[in-house]
Structure formats: C-alpha cells, structure tokens
Design an enzyme around this catalytic site. Structure first.
Site, mmCIF file in Angstrom:
data_model
loop_
_atom_site.group_PDB
_atom_site.id
_atom_site.type_symbol
_atom_site.label_atom_id
_atom_site.label_comp_id
_atom_site.label_asym_id
_atom_site.label_seq_id
_atom_site.Cartn_x
_atom_site.Cartn_y
_atom_site.Cartn_z
ATOM 1 N N CYS A 5 -11.918 16.624 23.188
ATOM 2 C CA CYS A 5 -11.891 17.485 22.009
ATOM 3 C C CYS A 5 -13.280 18.046 21.739
ATOM 4 C CB CYS A 5 -11.408 16.700 20.794
ATOM 5 S SG CYS A 5 -11.470 17.660 19.288
ATOM 6 N N CYS A 40 -16.107 16.120 13.708
ATOM 7 C CA CYS A 40 -14.948 15.614 12.968
ATOM 8 C C CYS A 40 -15.092 14.109 12.758
ATOM 9 C CB CYS A 40 -13.694 15.947 13.778
ATOM 10 S SG CYS A 40 -12.221 15.116 13.210
ATOM 11 N N CYS A 87 -12.454 10.873 15.383
ATOM 12 C CA CYS A 87 -12.653 10.111 16.633
ATOM 13 C C CYS A 87 -14.130 9.800 16.801
ATOM 14 C CB CYS A 87 -12.256 10.955 17.837
ATOM 15 S SG CYS A 87 -10.510 11.206 17.994
ATOM 16 N N GLN A 93 3.580 2.294 10.395
ATOM 17 C CA GLN A 93 2.556 2.221 11.434
ATOM 18 C C GLN A 93 2.392 3.588 12.100
ATOM 19 O OE1 GLN A 93 0.671 -0.315 12.352
ATOM 20 N NE2 GLN A 93 1.612 -2.083 11.368
ATOM 21 N N GLU A 121 4.927 -8.765 -0.739
ATOM 22 C CA GLU A 121 4.130 -7.535 -0.656
ATOM 23 C C GLU A 121 3.736 -7.127 -2.070
ATOM 24 O OE1 GLU A 121 2.810 -5.215 1.571
ATOM 25 O OE2 GLU A 121 2.380 -4.085 -0.247
ATOM 26 N N ASP A 123 0.024 -10.592 7.850
ATOM 27 C CA ASP A 123 -0.529 -9.324 8.354
ATOM 28 C C ASP A 123 -1.326 -8.687 7.222
ATOM 29 O OD1 ASP A 123 -1.062 -6.951 9.615
ATOM 30 O OD2 ASP A 123 0.998 -6.243 9.701
ATOM 31 N N CYS A 174 -6.168 -6.701 11.279
ATOM 32 C CA CYS A 174 -6.787 -5.420 11.613
ATOM 33 C C CYS A 174 -8.304 -5.500 11.447
ATOM 34 C CB CYS A 174 -6.201 -4.295 10.763
ATOM 35 S SG CYS A 174 -6.301 -4.616 9.012
HETATM 36 N N1 SAH Z 1 3.223 -6.027 7.941
HETATM 37 C C1 SAH Z 1 3.346 -4.666 7.518
HETATM 38 C C2 SAH Z 1 2.170 -4.135 6.659
HETATM 39 C C3 SAH Z 1 0.810 -4.681 6.896
HETATM 40 S S1 SAH Z 1 -0.479 -3.800 6.065
HETATM 41 C C4 SAH Z 1 3.592 -3.767 8.698
HETATM 42 O O1 SAH Z 1 3.311 -4.133 9.831
HETATM 43 O O2 SAH Z 1 4.105 -2.685 8.504
HETATM 44 C C5 SAH Z 1 -0.970 -4.943 4.826
HETATM 45 C C6 SAH Z 1 -0.073 -4.932 3.616
HETATM 46 O O3 SAH Z 1 -0.560 -5.908 2.710
HETATM 47 C C7 SAH Z 1 -0.037 -3.629 2.846
HETATM 48 O O4 SAH Z 1 1.289 -3.210 2.743
HETATM 49 C C8 SAH Z 1 -0.641 -3.977 1.479
HETATM 50 O O5 SAH Z 1 -0.041 -3.261 0.425
HETATM 51 C C9 SAH Z 1 -0.344 -5.451 1.374
HETATM 52 N N2 SAH Z 1 -1.202 -6.267 0.497
HETATM 53 C C10 SAH Z 1 -2.515 -6.104 0.221
HETATM 54 N N3 SAH Z 1 -2.965 -7.122 -0.523
HETATM 55 C C11 SAH Z 1 -1.915 -7.968 -0.727
HETATM 56 C C12 SAH Z 1 -1.757 -9.229 -1.409
HETATM 57 N N4 SAH Z 1 -2.781 -9.804 -2.023
HETATM 58 N N5 SAH Z 1 -0.564 -9.823 -1.376
HETATM 59 C C13 SAH Z 1 0.494 -9.240 -0.738
HETATM 60 N N6 SAH Z 1 0.405 -8.051 -0.091
HETATM 61 C C14 SAH Z 1 -0.784 -7.431 -0.071
#
Ligand code: SAH
Length: 503
Positions: A80, A86, A89, A307, A357, A411, A438
């Site tokens: 690119c 930008c 990337c 995602q 969540e 996650d 992540c």
């Molecule tokens: N597992 C899901 C999303 C992961 S992203 C997937 O793969 O699609 C992390 C998520 O944690 C987000 O949706 C965010 O809103 C949530 N989050 C952030 N802090 C939190 C907390 N203290 N307790 C519960 N959820 C939380």
C-alpha cells in the site's frame, strides 16, 4: 561521564545513531541509546537509523527516522503506497514471516519477563504461531471518515496516524474489494444531492462516517451512514445507488450529533433491506485443530461487536474449543463473552454454558444468536465478570455445575482479568481454564496468578488476527494438576454433601 549524564544533555531535535532491536504494540521500532529506550515510528527490527529526538522523558524518548543507514534485512516493499501516512498498518514494511516471528517471540518474552516462566518450561508448552494464508483483505468491517481535503474536495478515507486529518483512500488492502464501490456510490450521491460532509472543527455538516460490513460466508453487504442529524435527506436516491450493488442486504443510518471521537451514536434506522446481515463461523477439523465440524450463524447489526478477521477467528475458536475438551457432560463459564461467539460453540459440546458480559446490547445479541441457532443450554448474564462470578460462587442454592464448573473460558479486553475474577476462578477449581488474550503482557501477569494458585500451563498458541499491525492474540490451556485434582475432588465431595441431617 556516565551514560545517563550524556543523555541528559540530549535535546529535542538532536541526531543520533540507533539500532532497532524490538517492536512495540503499535508496531513502532524500539532501540536503546545510552541506557535510554527510544520509540521510533516506521523503524523496523534490524534497521540501523539516523534518528532525530522528538520527545525526551527521564528514561525513554521518542524519535523519528531521519535516514535509514542500513535497512533491516526483513524490509519488503509495502503493497500500500499510503502505509506510512495512514494509521492502520504499522508494520507493512516488515516481511510477513518476520511479523509472525516477532509476534510469537513477543508472547514468549512477555511470559518470561512478566509471568516469570522459564525458557525451558515455555519450550514445552508453546506451539508455533498460527499465521494467515492471505494477509491482505482480511477485515470484514471498515469505517471510513468523510470530510473535505485542503482544496475543499469531498474525500473518504482513514485518519492519518495520531491525527484527525483524512487521508483519501479509495481502496484499503486490508478491507474487502466491495468497499470501493460503496464509497463511490455514497460520494456520488453526496455530490449529486449536495449533501455536506461533517466538519469536526465546527460540528456542522451531515455525513460523518461510512460503516461497511461484509459477511465472508454469505457475501452479504451492510452499509450504515453515521450522520450529524436525525434525518437523512434524499434517501431514495442513496437507496437507488446502493441497493443495486452485489450482495447489498442492509442500508441504514445512525444518528450521532455529539462532538465526540466515538463513531456510532445510539439510534440506528434501517432504510432498506434487513436491519442486520447474517454470517457464519464455521469450525473445521483441519488436522491442526481437532474439533468436530460445526457452524454457528450470527446476526450482525451496525452496532454489534463481531470479530473482524473471520478466517483467523475460525482457527482461534477451534483451538479454544479443542482445549476445552468437552464431551457433552460439562458445565462451562464463558467470561467476557461478548455476543456469545465462543459460548455458542461451547454449548454445542457441553451440558450447560453460562456467559458473562458487561455490555447490555451484546447480551441481547448473544440471546438472539442462541435462539437463531436453536441453542437452549446457554444462559447469559449481564454484569462485570469480577462481580457476577463471585455472586454465583457464594450463592448456596445453585447446582454444583455453576459453582464448580468443569471448564472456564475467559476472553478479556486488553487490561486482562480483574484479580477478584481470577481468585474466584481459582476457588471454583475447574478442571481446565482456557484463556483467550489480546494482550500478552496482561496475559502473562494473569497466568502467573493462576499457576501460583495451583494450575499447570499446558499449551500456549499465538494467532495473527491483525496482519501488518503489532497486535497478537493468544490461546492458553491451563489444567488442574493431577495430584491436586484428586485432593480437590475429596474436598468438593465433602463440600457438596448434604450434612443438614447431622446438625
Ligand atoms: N469472547 C467474545 C468477546 C471478547 S472481547 C468474542 O470472541 O466475540 C472482550 C469482551 O469483554 C467485550 O465484549 C467487553 O465488552 C467485555 N468486558 C469488558 N470488561 C468486562 C468485565 N469487567 N466483565 C465482563 N465483560 C467485560
């Protein structure tokens, strides 16, 4: 003279030679000069540069590349032409192979440095990073800001790194090819009907952003115009132009009249087609990932979290599911479950899944997606993982599966898990913990707590979800040690026995 006293005399704009030996999360090059760490945008691991100091702090500083003296052997010609301007990337000039090596190494070194795990023990558990076969055009979502350039010409594009100046981009190589025709159609409509672009400095004008989502498996396209007003004028003409594009499924506008950097406002109005697009995540047994073939459908609205790299997500979730080792009898908690993406796969192989969540809309989406797939053994709870989990753990009148699940999947966002959440997980003593992360720095911190609490690190596997950026995802499997699990079984059966008759 000590090295630090030399550096103290370094001033902004000074020139010095720097060898780049590391890379930061945002892809910036990192080098050491006289005991000070310097962060340099657009410098790559292996580069030797003439650097110009731009900002100096006590122990670190920022610099920019004045000249590349010896280019890194890993430099490639970026595809690119806008990659330096930008903000999207950061490491496109680094060969993809080296990007992967860097990310794999980043995870290991964080586990060593922050988690205190030895090189030898990591050697036993770390699997090779899972890279992308095609590291371009992988994103299913793009948000293009709309504005005027210096000559007053209407432009769509991306923000330049660390600023809000729009760089005109007709076709981003990370996004799908379909984006280009959508941008053209919207721009033509704006010019024809004299619809003004939003001006951030004055807060006037109408069209702020164009959000485009694409279903990789269904080829459905969604367009949402984010506008500074509660009414979209001339919408028939817009619909005429957009609805003829291949795959067009959903056209909407979203109202955002706030002076804010947040892209989407609260209210969305669908003006043509469906209020969402549908996409599938399909897990496959590839040999690398031993899961049974299974697919889940998701309804994705403009606001939904989903995602952005569906191809890599399938690999990531396959691994998470494989590590959970479900047979159909298990109770599973899925913490930080978002719209239930992982929960719904888990529920197909487990007895019962409980998702937690913090975002209400995501919980609503999770419930809708469960119903859409005919899943009845997944329950979703709104709240903070660190509050909801202890509440259930401390409650007496629950079935054992909720208080002592077989598997816990987490996650969390980049800041990792809250301590209260980790200590409750330890108290629950699941057989296995699957940690999807992540941010490998907070992952390392949390793994140390879990391992000190009696868990064994079994597998660590990094995934590249975001080629050409510094980000890396990791899936980790932890299990309760063998001896420990026997001890806990005894404790648990005592705890779960109904002793009321003896009192
Ligand atoms: N597992 C899901 C999303 C992961 S992203 C997937 O793969 O699609 C992390 C998520 O944690 C987000 O949706 C965010 O809103 C949530 N989050 C952030 N802090 C939190 C907390 N203290 N307790 C519960 N959820 C939380």
């Amino acid at each position: 003279m000590t090295p630090t006293s030399q550096v103290k005399r370094m001033k902004k704009n000074d020139l010095f030679s720097l060898k780049i030996t590391d890379m930061g999360v945002d892809g910036e090059g990192i080098g050491k000069y006289d005991g000070m760490t310097f962060f340099v945008k657009d410098a790559l691991i292996g580069d030797e540069i003439r650097a110009r100091a731009t900002k100096l702090k006590k122990h670190y500083g920022y610099a920019r590349v004045e000249k590349i003296i010896t280019p890194s052997p890993y430099r490639v010609e970026p595809q690119c032409p806008l990659h330096r301007r930008c903000g999207g990337c950061q490491i496109q000039a680094l060969s993809y192979e080296q990007q992967l090596a860097f990310k794999e190494n980043k995870v290991r070194s964080n586990l060593q440095r922050i988690g205190g795990f030895s090189k030898e023990e990591l050697e036993q558990v770390c699997l090779p990073i899972v890279g992308m076969e095609h590291p371009f055009r992988y994103r299913n979502k793009a948000q293009f800001p709309v504005g005027l350039d210096k000559e007053g010409k209407l432009v769509t594009g991306f923000y330049a790194a660390r600023t809000h100046a729009i760089i005109p981009v007709e076709d981003c190589l990370l996004g799908v090819e379909e984006n280009k025709d959508v941008l053209m159609a919207v721009k033509e409509w704006m010019l024809l009907k004299q619809i003004p672009a939003y001006d951030e400095t004055t807060g006037t004008g109408l069209v702020r952003h164009i959000l485009i989502r694409y279903g990789f498996t269904t080829e459905e396209v969604m367009v949402c115009l984010i506008i500074n007003g509660d009414r979209l004028p001339e919408k028939e003409t817009l619909i005429e132009r957009l609805s003829v594009l291949p795959g067009m499924t959903s056209i909407s506008y979203n109202v955002n009249t706030e002076r804010t950097n947040v892209i989407l406002g609260k209210h969305t109005e669908c003006i043509w087609g469906m209020p969402y697009i549908t996409d599938y995540i399909h897990l496959r047994n590839t040999g690398d990932f031993s899961v049974e073939d299974t697919a889940i459908a998701y309804h994705i609205s403009p606001q939904s979290f989903y995602q952005v790299n569906p191809v890599q997500t399938e690999k990531l979730y396959s691994t998470a599911l494989e590590y959970a080792k479900l047979t159909g009898k298990e109770s599973v908690w899925d913490l930080y479950c978002g719209i239930g993406t992982i929960s719904l796969f888990l529920s197909q192989k487990a007895k019962q899944v409980y998702g937690v969540e913090i975002v209400p809309q995501a919980i609503e989406d999770a419930k809708t997606n469960a119903a859409l797939n005919g899943i009845t053994n997944a329950e979703f709870f709104l709240g903070k993982a660190e509050e909801v989990l202890p509440q259930f753990y401390n409650s007496d009148d629950l079935d054992a599966g909720m208080r002592h699940p077989d598997v816990i999947v987490v996650d969390p966002p980049r800041k990792g898990c809250d301590e209260q959440c980790l200590s409750t997980m330890l108290a629950m003593r699941p057989e296995r913990i699957v940690y999807v992360s992540c941010d490998s720095a907070t992952l390392a911190r949390d793994l140390r707590i879990l391992v000190d609490g009696g868990y064994e690190l079994q597998k660590v596997r990094a995934f590249d979800q975001f080629a050409h950026t510094g980000h890396v995802e990791t899936v980790v499997l932890l299990s309760k040690g063998i001896i420990d699990s026997q001890k806990v079984k005894v404790e648990m059966s005592l705890e779960d026995m109904d002793m009321s008759g003896f009192q």
